[in-house]
Design a protein around this motif. Structure first.
Motif, mmCIF file in Angstrom:
data_model
loop_
_atom_site.group_PDB
_atom_site.id
_atom_site.type_symbol
_atom_site.label_atom_id
_atom_site.label_comp_id
_atom_site.label_asym_id
_atom_site.label_seq_id
_atom_site.Cartn_x
_atom_site.Cartn_y
_atom_site.Cartn_z
ATOM 1 N N VAL A 1 1.272 -0.780 -0.167
ATOM 2 C CA VAL A 1 0.011 -0.446 -0.322
ATOM 3 C C VAL A 1 1.027 1.332 -0.223
ATOM 4 C CG1 VAL A 1 -2.122 1.737 1.095
ATOM 5 C CG2 VAL A 1 -1.529 -1.232 1.232
ATOM 6 N N VAL A 2 1.129 2.523 -0.683
ATOM 7 C CA VAL A 2 1.913 3.089 -0.935
ATOM 8 C C VAL A 2 1.135 4.393 -0.841
ATOM 9 C CG1 VAL A 2 3.450 4.723 -2.354
ATOM 10 C CG2 VAL A 2 2.832 2.403 -3.172
ATOM 11 N N GLY A 3 1.210 5.137 0.659
ATOM 12 C CA GLY A 3 0.457 6.569 1.275
ATOM 13 C C GLY A 3 0.101 5.968 2.454
ATOM 14 N N GLY A 4 0.057 5.785 3.286
ATOM 15 C CA GLY A 4 -0.340 5.919 4.900
ATOM 16 C C GLY A 4 -1.512 6.655 5.425
ATOM 17 N N GLY A 5 -2.008 7.582 4.387
ATOM 18 C CA GLY A 5 -2.826 8.507 4.569
ATOM 19 C C GLY A 5 -4.606 8.005 5.025
ATOM 20 N N ILE A 6 -5.279 9.091 5.114
ATOM 21 C CA ILE A 6 -7.099 8.161 5.840
ATOM 22 C C ILE A 6 -6.918 6.937 5.235
ATOM 23 C CG2 ILE A 6 -8.721 8.784 6.422
ATOM 24 C CD1 ILE A 6 -7.508 10.197 7.380
ATOM 25 N N ALA A 7 -7.054 6.654 3.390
ATOM 26 C CA ALA A 7 -7.296 5.274 2.384
ATOM 27 C C ALA A 7 -6.576 4.634 2.896
ATOM 28 C CB ALA A 7 -7.409 6.038 1.153
ATOM 29 N N GLY A 8 -4.988 4.893 2.878
ATOM 30 C CA GLY A 8 -3.958 3.588 3.098
ATOM 31 C C GLY A 8 -4.370 3.230 4.583
ATOM 32 N N ALA A 9 -4.500 3.819 5.585
ATOM 33 C CA ALA A 9 -4.594 3.954 6.929
ATOM 34 C C ALA A 9 -5.887 2.209 7.391
ATOM 35 C CB ALA A 9 -4.643 4.785 7.792
ATOM 36 N N THR A 10 -6.824 2.912 6.929
ATOM 37 C CA THR A 10 -8.151 2.324 6.699
ATOM 38 C C THR A 10 -8.048 1.247 5.949
ATOM 39 O OG1 THR A 10 -9.375 4.457 6.372
ATOM 40 C CG2 THR A 10 -10.252 2.258 6.624
ATOM 41 N N LEU A 11 -7.636 0.569 5.101
ATOM 42 C CA LEU A 11 -6.985 -0.117 3.993
ATOM 43 C C LEU A 11 -6.571 -1.121 4.770
ATOM 44 C CD1 LEU A 11 -7.531 -1.495 0.712
ATOM 45 C CD2 LEU A 11 -5.341 -0.750 0.415
ATOM 46 N N ALA A 12 -5.237 -1.103 5.663
ATOM 47 C CA ALA A 12 -4.487 -1.938 6.030
ATOM 48 C C ALA A 12 -5.216 -2.086 7.018
ATOM 49 C CB ALA A 12 -3.592 -0.818 7.045
ATOM 50 N N VAL A 13 -6.261 -1.709 8.082
ATOM 51 C CA VAL A 13 -7.131 -2.558 8.363
ATOM 52 C C VAL A 13 -7.418 -3.836 8.301
ATOM 53 C CG1 VAL A 13 -8.873 -2.683 10.525
ATOM 54 C CG2 VAL A 13 -7.043 -0.584 10.485
ATOM 55 N N ALA A 14 -8.695 -3.399 7.359
ATOM 56 C CA ALA A 14 -9.369 -3.980 6.289
ATOM 57 C C ALA A 14 -8.928 -5.418 5.572
ATOM 58 C CB ALA A 14 -10.040 -3.944 5.723
ATOM 59 N N LEU A 15 -6.871 -5.158 5.135
ATOM 60 C CA LEU A 15 -6.852 -6.017 5.099
ATOM 61 C C LEU A 15 -6.156 -7.275 6.422
ATOM 62 C CD1 LEU A 15 -4.778 -4.007 1.844
ATOM 63 C CD2 LEU A 15 -6.380 -6.323 1.420
ATOM 64 N N ARG A 16 -5.694 -6.455 6.963
ATOM 65 C CA ARG A 16 -5.505 -7.485 8.022
ATOM 66 C C ARG A 16 -6.593 -8.610 8.222
ATOM 67 N NH1 ARG A 16 -1.515 -10.012 9.155
ATOM 68 N NH2 ARG A 16 -1.674 -10.269 11.465
ATOM 69 N N GLN A 17 -7.894 -7.443 8.369
ATOM 70 C CA GLN A 17 -8.867 -8.170 8.108
ATOM 71 C C GLN A 17 -9.054 -9.435 7.646
ATOM 72 O OE1 GLN A 17 -12.154 -6.178 9.397
ATOM 73 N NE2 GLN A 17 -11.286 -4.725 11.069
ATOM 74 N N ALA A 18 -8.998 -9.171 6.316
ATOM 75 C CA ALA A 18 -9.366 -10.471 5.831
ATOM 76 C C ALA A 18 -7.987 -11.146 5.000
ATOM 77 C CB ALA A 18 -9.451 -9.716 3.697
ATOM 78 N N GLY A 19 -7.277 -10.842 5.959
ATOM 79 C CA GLY A 19 -5.895 -12.496 5.904
ATOM 80 C C GLY A 19 -4.719 -12.012 5.294
ATOM 81 N N PHE A 20 -4.773 -10.179 4.727
ATOM 82 C CA PHE A 20 -3.040 -10.070 4.160
ATOM 83 C C PHE A 20 -2.783 -9.432 5.531
ATOM 84 C CE2 PHE A 20 -6.397 -10.031 1.122
ATOM 85 C CZ PHE A 20 -6.017 -10.884 -0.042
ATOM 86 N N ASP A 21 -0.919 -9.712 4.650
ATOM 87 C CA ASP A 21 0.263 -9.457 5.447
ATOM 88 C C ASP A 21 0.414 -8.048 4.504
ATOM 89 O OD1 ASP A 21 2.353 -8.931 6.940
ATOM 90 O OD2 ASP A 21 2.998 -9.719 5.971
ATOM 91 N N PRO A 22 0.027 -6.901 4.791
ATOM 92 C CA PRO A 22 -0.074 -5.243 4.120
ATOM 93 C C PRO A 22 1.269 -4.834 4.363
ATOM 94 C CG PRO A 22 -1.824 -5.013 5.185
ATOM 95 C CD PRO A 22 -1.240 -6.580 5.539
ATOM 96 N N LEU A 23 2.628 -3.919 3.434
ATOM 97 C CA LEU A 23 3.361 -3.677 3.719
ATOM 98 C C LEU A 23 3.093 -2.403 3.652
ATOM 99 C CD1 LEU A 23 5.876 -2.203 4.721
ATOM 100 C CD2 LEU A 23 6.799 -2.571 2.118
ATOM 101 N N VAL A 24 2.923 -0.948 4.406
ATOM 102 C CA VAL A 24 2.384 0.553 3.929
ATOM 103 C C VAL A 24 3.632 0.814 3.606
ATOM 104 C CG1 VAL A 24 1.344 2.134 4.785
ATOM 105 C CG2 VAL A 24 -0.271 0.235 5.027
#
Ligand SMILES: Cc1cc2nc3c(=O)[nH]c(=O)nc-3n(C[C@H](O)[C@H](O)[C@H](O)COP(=O)(O)OP(=O)(O)OC[C@H]3O[C@@H](n4cnc5c(N)ncnc54)[C@H](O)[C@@H]3O)c2cc1C
Length: 400
Positions: free
Chosen positions: A5-28
């Motif tokens: 995930v490039v960019g840890g703004g509002i979208a990036g941070a929320t996406l990181a939470v949602a991806l963790r819930q979906a079982g992914f291991d994202p790097l922001v």
């Protein structure tokens, strides 16, 4: 799937939470150097944005970030007469949530904290400069020459997105709206306002809301030519506030009271939005938030749309389909809604910019325009993030 995930703004941070819930291991990867460096003034989260947070169990984020609820707004003309209203008293019944006013830095810090608590990996000081595509995936290259190998890249890097520029070099650039925004918060001797108060002033548009003797205010300074990117970097706050007070010198008393109490604006920000993009995704890259559809702050929807995007994209990726299929499903679900709101914001911005001319035609048509605006806002607020992704290629869906 290795997701960057490039960019840890509002979208990036929320996406990181949602991806963790979906079982992914994202790097922001966030260009700024620390969590503390993520600034901004204040923004409104609309009922649809609050509902999108709830959909991933983050319903308590607005209160944890010390936001306060505000429902509805009053629109006034330059003489102070209320010319339109967006009643908010029934928002809770209608939409299940009220809008919330938040300091951006607090919302951002809270979302980043939740993403890190959910196990998302962060790299601060990581400015993406290149994407190299090859058979095994994508190599992301950062300004410090570090590289990361991934299968999918999500561009959550805001309105001046590097991911967008690298992937679609010919995509339209952000469009200057003719407005320089500024504002902040200041202690005032005014009663609380239950609604946001907006004014089409004589020379500029002004808005404020008061809670516990603190006024959150902004003004939209019309400015025809596009400022240089660095023009407001070293703002002389005293000069700037003098200019703002002069702009509103003939406007109604509450505006003069707020500006009389304010000794500085947090900054001056030329406003841009993004023309419709021909595509938001490829087989390995997808854009979300402002990178895909930056809206003018006049809509009050920028952060809400970014949060909706994050929730919807994680749901599509969570189905386990190939990235390209998940991206296509996401885009089919989101593009027309977001672009309609960008157009809506442009119409409002044009009205605000013409405020400077004391435009008679504008005054005559304002009531009708505001009623249309109220209808559009109701549609925007009523949106609920679907609980399950619909078929990516269902009726009406197009491959971007
Ligand atoms: C510093 C700042 C202040 C803001 N202040 C306000 C405000 O006061 N009021 C308001 O309504 N809206 C404000 N916004 C915009 C608002 O936050 C967004 O419109 C909305 O929340 C959409 O969020 P987003 O995550 O898509 O984009 P943003 O919130 O803009 O986040 C994008 C992120 O990507 C990072 N980034 C950019 N390029 C790169 C790169 N090459 N590599 C890695 N990371 C990169 C940025 O540092 C940023 O953290 C601000 C945005 C920023 C960045």
């Amino acid at each position: 799937m290795r997701i960057l995930v490039v960019g840890g703004g509002i979208a990036g941070a929320t996406l990181a939470v949602a991806l963790r819930q979906a079982g992914f291991d994202p790097l922001v990867a966030e260009a700024r150097h620390s969590r503390a460096a993520l600034g901004g003034a204040f923004l409104t989260l609309a009922p649809n944005g609050v509902n999108a947070l709830r959909a991933i169990g983050l319903g308590d984020v607005p209160s944890a970030a010390e936001g306060f609820e505000v429902s509805g707004l009053d629109m006034h003309n330059a003489r102070g007469r209320r010319i339109a209203e967006l009643a908010g008293e029934h928002d809770l019944d209608r939409y299940g949530a009220r809008g919330v006013v938040l300091r951006r830095a607090r919302l951002h810090a809270e979302l980043t904290r939740r993403a890190q608590a959910a196990g998302a990996r962060y790299r601060f000081g990581a400015r993406l400069v290149d994407l190299r595509h090859h058979a095994a995936g994508v190599t992301a290259v950062f300004a410090d020459d570090e590289t990361v190998e991934v299968d999918a890249v999500i561009g959550a890097d805001g309105i001046w997105s590097t991911v967008r520029r690298l992937t679609w070099p010919d995509a339209p650039r952000p469009r200057y709206t003719g407005i320089v925004d500024c504002g902040g918060w200041t202690t005032v001797d005014l009663p609380d306002t239950s609604r946001q108060q907006m004014y089409f002033g004589h020379r500029a548009f002004f808005g404020y809301v008061v809670r516990d003797s603190l006024a959150y205010w902004f003004t939209n300074v019309p400015r025809r030519d596009e400022p240089e990117r660095t023009e407001f970097d070293n703002l002389d706050h005293q000069d700037w506030m003098t200019r703002i007070r002069e702009l509103h010198a003939d406007d109604p008393a509450p505006i003069r009271a707020v500006l009389g109490a304010a000794n500085r604006s947090l900054g001056a920000w030329p406003l841009y939005d993004l023309p419709d993009l021909p595509a938001w995704h490829t087989s390995t890259v997808c854009l979300v938030g402002d990178a895909a559809h930056a809206v003018s702050p006049s809509t009050g929807q920028g952060a809400s749309l970014a949060i909706e995007d994050a929730v919807v994209l994680a749901r599509h990726l969570g189905t386990g389909r190939r990235p390209e299929t998940a991206f296509a499903g996401f885009v089919a679900e989101r593009k027309s809604r977001a672009e309609k709101i960008v157009r809506f914001g442009r119409q409002i911005g044009d009205r605000k910019a013409s405020s400077a001319a004391g435009n008679l035609f504008r005054d005559l048509t304002l009531g009708f325009f505001l009623r249309m605006g109220a209808k559009a806002a109701r549609e925007q607020y009523a949106y609920r993030v679907p609980q399950r992704p619909e078929s990516p290629y269902g009726p009406g869906a197009t491959r971007a």
